[in-house]
Design an enzyme around this catalytic site. Structure first.
Site, PDB file in Angstrom:
ATOM      1  N   ARG A 110      17.881  63.207  24.852  1.00 31.16           N
ATOM      2  CA  ARG A 110      19.185  62.974  25.653  1.00 31.16           C
ATOM      3  C   ARG A 110      18.644  62.396  27.017  1.00 31.16           C
ATOM      4  O   ARG A 110      17.682  62.440  27.636  1.00 31.16           O
ATOM      5  CB  ARG A 110      19.835  64.411  26.231  1.00 31.16           C
ATOM      6  CG  ARG A 110      20.111  65.390  25.051  1.00 31.16           C
ATOM      7  CD  ARG A 110      20.943  66.817  25.638  1.00 31.16           C
ATOM      8  NE  ARG A 110      22.171  66.324  26.395  1.00 31.16           N
ATOM      9  CZ  ARG A 110      22.874  67.564  26.917  1.00 31.16           C
ATOM     10  NH1 ARG A 110      22.228  68.745  26.795  1.00 31.16           N
ATOM     11  NH2 ARG A 110      23.630  67.234  27.642  1.00 31.16           N
TER      12      ARG A 110
ATOM     13  N   GLN B  51      15.875  68.080  48.943  1.00 30.16           N
ATOM     14  CA  GLN B  51      17.373  67.873  49.033  1.00 30.16           C
ATOM     15  C   GLN B  51      17.820  69.356  49.249  1.00 30.16           C
ATOM     16  O   GLN B  51      17.499  70.094  48.641  1.00 30.16           O
ATOM     17  CB  GLN B  51      17.584  67.565  47.492  1.00 30.16           C
ATOM     18  CG  GLN B  51      19.136  67.359  47.417  1.00 30.16           C
ATOM     19  CD  GLN B  51      19.737  66.523  48.401  1.00 30.16           C
ATOM     20  OE1 GLN B  51      19.207  65.327  48.645  1.00 30.16           O
ATOM     21  NE2 GLN B  51      21.138  66.669  48.950  1.00 30.16           N
TER      22      GLN B  51
ATOM     23  N   TYR C  75      14.567  73.294  42.710  1.00 29.85           N
ATOM     24  CA  TYR C  75      13.948  72.035  41.883  1.00 29.85           C
ATOM     25  C   TYR C  75      13.139  70.878  42.827  1.00 29.85           C
ATOM     26  O   TYR C  75      12.047  70.382  42.184  1.00 29.85           O
ATOM     27  CB  TYR C  75      15.636  71.190  41.829  1.00 29.85           C
ATOM     28  CG  TYR C  75      15.217  69.932  40.965  1.00 29.85           C
ATOM     29  CD1 TYR C  75      15.239  70.012  39.765  1.00 29.85           C
ATOM     30  CD2 TYR C  75      15.329  68.458  41.633  1.00 29.85           C
ATOM     31  CE1 TYR C  75      15.055  68.484  39.250  1.00 29.85           C
ATOM     32  CE2 TYR C  75      15.186  67.656  41.007  1.00 29.85           C
ATOM     33  CZ  TYR C  75      14.991  67.453  39.599  1.00 29.85           C
ATOM     34  OH  TYR C  75      15.263  66.517  38.909  1.00 29.85           O
TER      35      TYR C  75
ATOM     36  N   ASN D 152       8.910  65.074  30.507  1.00 29.67           N
ATOM     37  CA  ASN D 152      10.355  64.877  30.870  1.00 29.67           C
ATOM     38  C   ASN D 152      11.298  65.924  30.981  1.00 29.67           C
ATOM     39  O   ASN D 152      11.919  66.112  32.054  1.00 29.67           O
ATOM     40  CB  ASN D 152      11.138  63.617  30.085  1.00 29.67           C
ATOM     41  CG  ASN D 152      12.405  63.510  30.452  1.00 29.67           C
ATOM     42  OD1 ASN D 152      12.876  62.901  31.558  1.00 29.67           O
ATOM     43  ND2 ASN D 152      13.349  64.048  29.524  1.00 29.67           N
TER      44      ASN D 152
ATOM     45  N   THR E 228      18.127  72.061  36.388  1.00 31.78           N
ATOM     46  CA  THR E 228      18.599  72.374  37.833  1.00 31.78           C
ATOM     47  C   THR E 228      19.307  73.636  37.542  1.00 31.78           C
ATOM     48  O   THR E 228      20.189  74.056  36.749  1.00 31.78           O
ATOM     49  CB  THR E 228      19.347  71.405  38.348  1.00 31.78           C
ATOM     50  OG1 THR E 228      20.521  71.168  37.663  1.00 31.78           O
ATOM     51  CG2 THR E 228      18.736  70.148  38.388  1.00 31.78           C
TER      52      THR E 228
ATOM     53  N   PRO F 148      12.177  59.220  39.480  1.00 29.92           N
ATOM     54  CA  PRO F 148      13.507  58.507  39.638  1.00 29.92           C
ATOM     55  C   PRO F 148      14.237  58.667  40.720  1.00 29.92           C
ATOM     56  O   PRO F 148      14.107  59.839  41.058  1.00 29.92           O
ATOM     57  CB  PRO F 148      14.004  58.970  38.360  1.00 29.92           C
ATOM     58  CG  PRO F 148      12.794  59.479  37.421  1.00 29.92           C
ATOM     59  CD  PRO F 148      11.981  60.035  38.380  1.00 29.92           C
TER      60      PRO F 148
END
Length: 241
Positions: A12, A141, A147, A82, A86, A177
């Site tokens: 995905r 963040q 995370y 990968n 979250t 990314p």
């Protein structure tokens, strides 16, 4: 003979793009997934890439899953870590369960996947380990302490392990990314995307999963043999290290 590449979370989003790009580049690809059987079946039917189900937070499941891949395709020479999850919340509302779930998958998962293939890579004097971190592992963040911590840990893992692998022909690199146009990101309300997120990206758009995949294909190649312990920041200029 084609090298075998194993991509976690490979059916995905960014992982699917990576799996497809590696196959197009001539690798024999195995795509791991955690839970969505229907999506995995559809992915295999569409691409011809076999999928293998296990939870990367479980070391025993990883060793068993990798053994199956090796039995069916051959030794894993390229590993793309990968898989990630979250469980967002402001820190004062974050539960121990949500902390542990993210750390166990996003950080401990790198150990669980890399450790079983490491000895073989050393014995063959070749290996590529590519870890998909995040812009939020670099800058942090709000609402993502778990995370951000896990993805920052991925970068420390990359830098340390790169030093151990260098003399054995193994490179270990990371990609961070930024906002990529996956199904998850595009589910964000349009107003939030256009007014709050995209204005922060100097190139003026979301990234595409295929742009991350091209970074992976390069790092997996023989041409990238002198690059190790490095981080590629693929974020459209949103954050500079």
């Amino acid at each position: 003979m084609s090298r075998v590449a194993l991509v976690t979370g490979g059916s995905r989003g960014i992982g699917a793009a990576i799996s497809i790009a590696l196959k197009a580049a001539g690798y024999k690809v195995a795509a791991n997934y955690a839970g969505n059987d229907e999506t995995a079946r559809a992915f295999t039917e569409a691409t011809g890439i076999p999928t293998y189900k296990w939870d990367v937070s479980d070391y025993a499941a990883c060793t068993a899953g990798i053994a199956r891949v090796v039995d069916e395709l051959g030794p894993v020479e390229v590993l793309v870590n990968n898989a990630g999850i979250t469980r967002d919340a402001m820190f004062h509302k974050m539960t121990p369960e949500n902390w542990s779930a993210v750390i166990d998958t996003n950080l401990t998962g790198l150990f669980n996947m890399t450790h079983p293939v490491w000895t073989g890579m050393r014995d063959r004097n070749f290996g590529r380990v590519i870890n998909i971190s995040s812009i939020n592992g670099q800058k942090g963040q709000m609402g993502q302490v778990n995370y951000s911590a896990s993805k920052a840990g991925d970068l420390g893992f990359t830098k340390a392990l790169a030093q151990e692998g260098a003399a054995k022909g193994i490179t270990v690199n990371a990609i961070c990314p930024g906002y990529i146009g996956t199904e998850m990101v595009r589910a964000i309300p349009e107003k939030v995307l256009t007014e709050r997120i995209i204005p922060q990206i100097p190139v003026g758009r979301l990234g595409e999963p295929e742009e991350i995949a091209r970074c992976v294909v390069f790092l997996a190649s023989d041409d990238a043999g002198f690059i190790t312990g490095s981080t590629i920041s693929a974020n459209g200029g949103q954050f500079f290290v």
